[in-house]
Scaffold this motif. Structure first.
Motif, PDB file in Angstrom:
ATOM      1  N   ALA A  37       0.828  -1.208   0.000  1.00 19.61           N
ATOM      2  CA  ALA A  37       0.000   0.000   0.000  1.00 19.61           C
ATOM      3  C   ALA A  37       0.859   1.252   0.000  1.00 19.61           C
ATOM      4  O   ALA A  37       0.509   2.256  -0.619  1.00 19.61           O
ATOM      5  N   VAL A  38       1.988   1.193   0.689  1.00 18.70           N
ATOM      6  CA  VAL A  38       2.890   2.339   0.751  1.00 18.70           C
ATOM      7  C   VAL A  38       3.643   2.494  -0.568  1.00 18.70           C
ATOM      8  O   VAL A  38       3.736   3.593  -1.125  1.00 18.70           O
ATOM      9  N   TYR A 129      12.594   0.017   3.220  1.00 14.31           N
ATOM     10  CA  TYR A 129      11.277   0.055   3.857  1.00 14.31           C
ATOM     11  C   TYR A 129      11.358  -0.188   5.362  1.00 14.31           C
ATOM     12  O   TYR A 129      10.607   0.422   6.137  1.00 14.31           O
ATOM     13  N   ALA A 130      12.243  -1.060   5.798  1.00 15.19           N
ATOM     14  CA  ALA A 130      12.364  -1.324   7.230  1.00 15.19           C
ATOM     15  C   ALA A 130      12.726  -0.041   7.989  1.00 15.19           C
ATOM     16  O   ALA A 130      12.218   0.218   9.087  1.00 15.19           O
ATOM     17  N   ASN A 131      13.597   0.791   7.413  1.00 15.73           N
ATOM     18  CA  ASN A 131      13.961   2.063   8.045  1.00 15.73           C
ATOM     19  C   ASN A 131      12.776   3.033   8.043  1.00 15.73           C
ATOM     20  O   ASN A 131      12.567   3.771   9.009  1.00 15.73           O
ATOM     21  N   VAL A 132      12.018   3.031   6.942  1.00 22.15           N
ATOM     22  CA  VAL A 132      10.825   3.882   6.864  1.00 22.15           C
ATOM     23  C   VAL A 132       9.834   3.494   7.949  1.00 22.15           C
ATOM     24  O   VAL A 132       9.316   4.346   8.680  1.00 22.15           O
ATOM     25  N   ALA A 166       4.637   9.507   3.505  1.00 31.28           N
ATOM     26  CA  ALA A 166       5.342  10.776   3.683  1.00 31.28           C
ATOM     27  C   ALA A 166       6.820  10.552   3.986  1.00 31.28           C
ATOM     28  O   ALA A 166       7.694  11.253   3.448  1.00 31.28           O
ATOM     29  N   VAL A 167       7.113   9.550   4.802  1.00 34.20           N
ATOM     30  CA  VAL A 167       8.505   9.271   5.161  1.00 34.20           C
ATOM     31  C   VAL A 167       9.271   8.696   3.974  1.00 34.20           C
ATOM     32  O   VAL A 167      10.402   9.101   3.693  1.00 34.20           O
ATOM     33  N   ILE A 168       8.661   7.751   3.264  1.00 33.95           N
ATOM     34  CA  ILE A 168       9.378   7.144   2.136  1.00 33.95           C
ATOM     35  C   ILE A 168       9.607   8.169   1.032  1.00 33.95           C
ATOM     36  O   ILE A 168      10.621   8.119   0.326  1.00 33.95           O
TER      37      ILE A 168
END
Length: 225
Positions: A37-38, A129-132, A166-168
């Motif tokens: 979804a992201v 993605y894990a960091n996001v 927003a973060v990614i």
């Protein structure tokens, strides 16, 4: 830190991928979202797919033409017009069947570099993605992160897809679409690419259905005498 992404069931992702949810506090530290979804909403993915469409415009047009030709052939084979191809109908016109198989093989070969470019773009997002996710977990003090299909009901506020997007977008505003020589995608990257493709097809079908419904003329009201 485990960098592998747990893939959610594709059937429930379309709504989570396209629906914007309020950015409010989670309920008791529980939040929901899914990597697909992201990624499908990530600006880097959107831009990369647009670049791929431009780069492979001729191939995409060829694939579209081949699919139209296949649809026409299938209609000629379906002699009883039931929308299905029986063994008897297939054997009655072997030439058309051979043409269908040849076109299908051409489509597969023509699609391969397009899928490879899309998967390469997606894999770059997966790698971070894990960091996001961890950043959003820390910012919102999330204790449990679940996929949407793991919950029967929850208020919209538990969906943190907007925050993850927003973060990614900040961490990875762009990705490359040309894989290096000899690059081979991971299995999870291919699976995510397929799920993203399913989501995009579903969204396109919904938009087409809505547009068709809007184009239908309104029924005329009977006039009194």
């Amino acid at each position: 830190m485990n960098t592998k992404i747990k893939l959610a069931a594709g059937a429930v992702l379309a709504a989570a991928a396209v629906a914007a949810t309020p950015a409010s506090a989670q309920v008791a530290g529980i939040a929901t979202s899914s990597p697909e979804a992201v990624i499908v909403r990530a600006q880097a993915r959107i831009t990369a797919y647009q670049q791929i469409e431009q780069q492979y415009a001729a191939q995409i047009a060829q694939i579209r033409t081949l699919r139209q030709e296949m649809a026409t052939l299938q209609q000629t084979l379906d002699t009883n017009k039931d929308g299905q191809l029986s063994q008897q109908e297939a054997t009655a016109n072997k030439t058309a069947v051979d043409q269908l198989q040849a076109k299908e093989q051409t489509i597969a070969q023509t699609t391969q570099p397009i899928v490879l470019a899309q998967t390469y773009a997606i894999e770059q997002l997966i790698n971070d993605y894990a960091n996001v996710q961890q950043q959003v977990v820390n910012d919102k003090k999330i204790q449990i992160m679940l996929t949407p299909d793991a919950i029967q009901w929850a208020p919209d506020s538990v969906n943190v897809t907007d925050a993850l997007v927003a973060v990614i977008n900040k961490r990875m505003p762009s990705v490359q679409i040309t894989p290096p020589a000899g690059w081979r995608p991971r299995q999870e990257s291919l699976a995510t690419q397929q799920t993203v493709a399913q989501i995009l097809v579903g969204v396109a079908q919904q938009q087409a259905a809505a547009a068709q419904q809007n184009q239908q003329p309104q029924q005329q009201q009977p006039t009194g005498r």
